[in-house]
Motif scaffolding. Structure first.
Motif, short mmCIF file in Angstrom:
data_model
loop_
_atom_site.label_atom_id
_atom_site.label_comp_id
_atom_site.label_asym_id
_atom_site.label_seq_id
_atom_site.Cartn_x
_atom_site.Cartn_y
_atom_site.Cartn_z
N LEU A 78 2.40 5.42 7.62
CA LEU A 78 3.05 4.68 8.26
C LEU A 78 3.69 3.56 6.76
O LEU A 78 4.64 3.31 7.05
CB LEU A 78 2.38 3.73 9.14
N ASP A 79 2.33 3.17 6.61
CA ASP A 79 2.70 2.83 4.72
C ASP A 79 3.34 2.61 3.94
O ASP A 79 5.04 2.42 3.34
CB ASP A 79 1.54 2.54 4.24
N ILE A 80 4.01 4.32 3.44
CA ILE A 80 4.50 5.39 3.17
C ILE A 80 5.92 5.36 3.70
O ILE A 80 7.13 5.21 3.09
CB ILE A 80 4.22 6.66 2.85
N ALA A 81 6.54 5.60 5.15
CA ALA A 81 7.51 5.48 5.56
C ALA A 81 7.96 3.67 5.75
O ALA A 81 9.38 3.92 5.05
CB ALA A 81 7.06 5.73 6.83
N GLY A 82 7.17 2.79 5.73
CA GLY A 82 7.34 1.55 5.39
C GLY A 82 8.90 1.40 3.84
O GLY A 82 9.49 1.17 3.98
N TYR A 83 7.85 1.65 3.08
CA TYR A 83 8.20 1.92 2.08
C TYR A 83 9.51 2.66 1.48
O TYR A 83 10.41 1.71 0.89
CB TYR A 83 6.56 2.20 1.01
N VAL A 84 9.19 3.81 2.11
CA VAL A 84 10.72 4.67 1.52
C VAL A 84 11.86 3.59 2.47
O VAL A 84 12.54 4.16 2.12
CB VAL A 84 10.90 6.07 2.34
N ARG A 85 11.88 2.74 3.88
CA ARG A 85 12.75 2.22 4.26
C ARG A 85 12.82 1.20 3.61
O ARG A 85 14.23 1.39 3.39
CB ARG A 85 12.24 1.48 5.57
N THR A 86 12.30 0.28 2.45
CA THR A 86 12.61 -0.91 1.79
C THR A 86 13.69 0.13 0.20
O THR A 86 14.30 -0.93 0.35
CB THR A 86 11.16 -1.53 0.92
N LEU A 87 13.03 0.91 -0.03
CA LEU A 87 14.52 1.70 -0.98
C LEU A 87 15.33 2.14 -0.71
O LEU A 87 16.15 2.05 -1.24
CB LEU A 87 13.46 3.03 -1.16
N GLN A 88 15.85 2.15 0.82
CA GLN A 88 16.50 2.33 1.38
C GLN A 88 17.29 1.18 1.52
O GLN A 88 18.67 0.97 2.37
CB GLN A 88 17.10 3.31 2.94
N GLY A 89 16.55 -0.26 1.69
CA GLY A 89 17.24 -1.08 1.45
C GLY A 89 16.87 -2.23 2.77
O GLY A 89 17.09 -3.54 3.60
N GLY A 90 16.19 -1.33 3.51
CA GLY A 90 14.96 -2.22 4.63
C GLY A 90 14.41 -3.10 4.71
O GLY A 90 13.69 -3.33 3.23
N SER A 91 13.52 -3.29 5.83
CA SER A 91 12.49 -4.60 5.21
C SER A 91 11.42 -4.01 5.29
O SER A 91 10.33 -4.55 5.40
CB SER A 91 12.10 -5.34 6.62
N GLY A 92 10.85 -2.50 5.86
CA GLY A 92 9.74 -1.79 5.76
C GLY A 92 9.48 -2.15 7.05
O GLY A 92 8.33 -1.56 7.17
N VAL A 93 9.77 -2.68 7.84
CA VAL A 93 9.14 -2.87 9.34
C VAL A 93 10.18 -1.93 10.65
O VAL A 93 11.26 -1.26 10.04
CB VAL A 93 9.74 -4.48 9.96
N LEU A 94 8.92 -0.87 10.94
CA LEU A 94 9.33 0.07 11.57
C LEU A 94 9.40 0.82 13.18
O LEU A 94 8.54 -0.27 13.70
CB LEU A 94 8.23 1.49 11.22
N GLU B 165 1.00 -1.13 -0.14
CA GLU B 165 0.03 -0.02 -0.15
C GLU B 165 1.07 1.14 -0.32
O GLU B 165 0.45 2.36 -0.73
CB GLU B 165 -0.68 -0.06 0.93
N GLY B 166 2.00 1.04 0.36
CA GLY B 166 2.81 2.22 1.08
C GLY B 166 3.51 2.55 -0.22
O GLY B 166 4.07 4.14 -0.78
N GLN B 167 4.11 1.48 -1.62
CA GLN B 167 4.27 1.24 -2.81
C GLN B 167 3.04 3.09 -3.35
O GLN B 167 3.85 3.34 -4.16
CB GLN B 167 4.72 0.08 -3.24
N ASP B 168 2.36 1.81 -3.36
CA ASP B 168 0.90 2.34 -4.10
C ASP B 168 1.00 3.99 -4.30
O ASP B 168 1.09 5.12 -5.00
CB ASP B 168 0.18 1.99 -4.42
N LEU B 169 1.08 4.64 -2.69
CA LEU B 169 1.00 5.89 -2.25
C LEU B 169 1.97 6.37 -2.78
O LEU B 169 2.16 8.32 -3.03
CB LEU B 169 0.89 6.04 -0.65
N TYR B 170 3.12 6.53 -2.57
CA TYR B 170 4.03 6.60 -2.73
C TYR B 170 4.54 6.87 -4.16
O TYR B 170 4.93 7.70 -4.87
CB TYR B 170 5.62 6.22 -2.62
#
Length: 255
Positions: free
Chosen positions: A92-108, A27-32
């Motif tokens: 929170l979904d957008i923030a989680g997706y941003v973390r995946t762009l940075q190589g993270g898991s998306g768990v905040l 969902e975060g990816q869609d919003l992003y």
């Protein structure tokens, strides 16, 4: 659903968040992709209107700080406040997706509950800090700003109100360690003043006026080098109105 785009500059709201949040990355990816990539790029690489989200500055933000930036925006920059356009889960979904762009898991990991300030005095002070007063040209807070002056995060834990106002009114009275000033007289008589480092018998480095690079000056190739007791910080605070001074103080105390 109300028009998201029309609401991006509406008032900031307070968000209470606690513990660990598992974001809906899809969902975060869609919003992003719908609302964020136009400024920050499809992979977070940055565009003309938005900074990269995959550089060290963005990656250093804690999850709580990242959520706060999305919610509040950043005064004095092009980053809008999305707190009135998205609900808490969407942020929170957008923030989680941003973390995946940075190589993270998306768990905040948001740690203890935190409240994003919407105090009008604090918000007005931040606008002054980044705008008329031009403080962000020299000072960094929340990983944004210049490097000519000290980082201001947590300054209220080091200086009480009286000492903080004294530092603003008379910056030369006490210059922070590591931000002392040297004057270099060049052979043509021009004087260079700036923060310095790496002084040796042969040379020293002076931070450029724009704060972006360190310039080496060899002592044998200049007329002289001397200490300066005058801070690089201009007397901007004294030129502000009493209300503006209170707003700047409120903002600094919130850091």
């Amino acid at each position: 659903m109300f028009n998201r785009v029309a609401c991006i500059y509406t008032a900031v709201f307070s968000v209470l968040i606690s513990a660990t949040a598992i974001a809906g990355v899809g969902e975060g990816q869609d919003l992003y992709n719908a609302y964020c990539q136009i400024c920050h790029g499809g992979e977070g690489e940055g565009q003309a209107m938005g900074k990269p989200l995959t550089d060290s500055g963005a990656e250093r933000l804690s999850d709580t700080e990242l959520v706060a930036v999305i919610t509040e925006g950043r005064s004095g920059t092009g980053m809008a406040a999305w707190g009135s356009s998205f609900d808490e889960k969407e942020i929170l979904d957008i923030a989680g997706y941003v973390r995946t762009l940075q190589g993270g898991s998306g768990v905040l990991d948001l740690g203890d509950a935190v409240q994003v300030s919407n105090d009008p005095a604090v918000l007005a002070g931040e606008q002054l800090f980044n705008g008329v007063a031009s403080c962000a040209t020299c000072h960094t807070y929340r990983d944004q700003g210049g490097s000519i002056g000290p980082v201001l995060d947590g300054i209220s834990s080091h200086l009480n109100d009286a000492l903080l106002e004294q530092a603003l009114l008379n910056p030369s009275q006490t210059i922070a360690a590591g931000f002392e000033v040297k004057e270099v007289e060049l052979t043509d008589g021009k004087i260079i003043r700036g923060r310095f480092r790496n002084e040796s018998e042969l040379a020293l480095q002076i931070l450029s006026e724009d704060g972006k690079r360190w310039v080496t000056y060899f002592k044998a190739r200049v007329n002289g080098i001397s200490d300066s007791e005058e801070s690089l910080m201009p007397d901007v605070y004294a030129t502000l109105s009493a209300e503006q001074q209170q707003q700047i103080m409120a903002f600094l105390k919130s850091l």
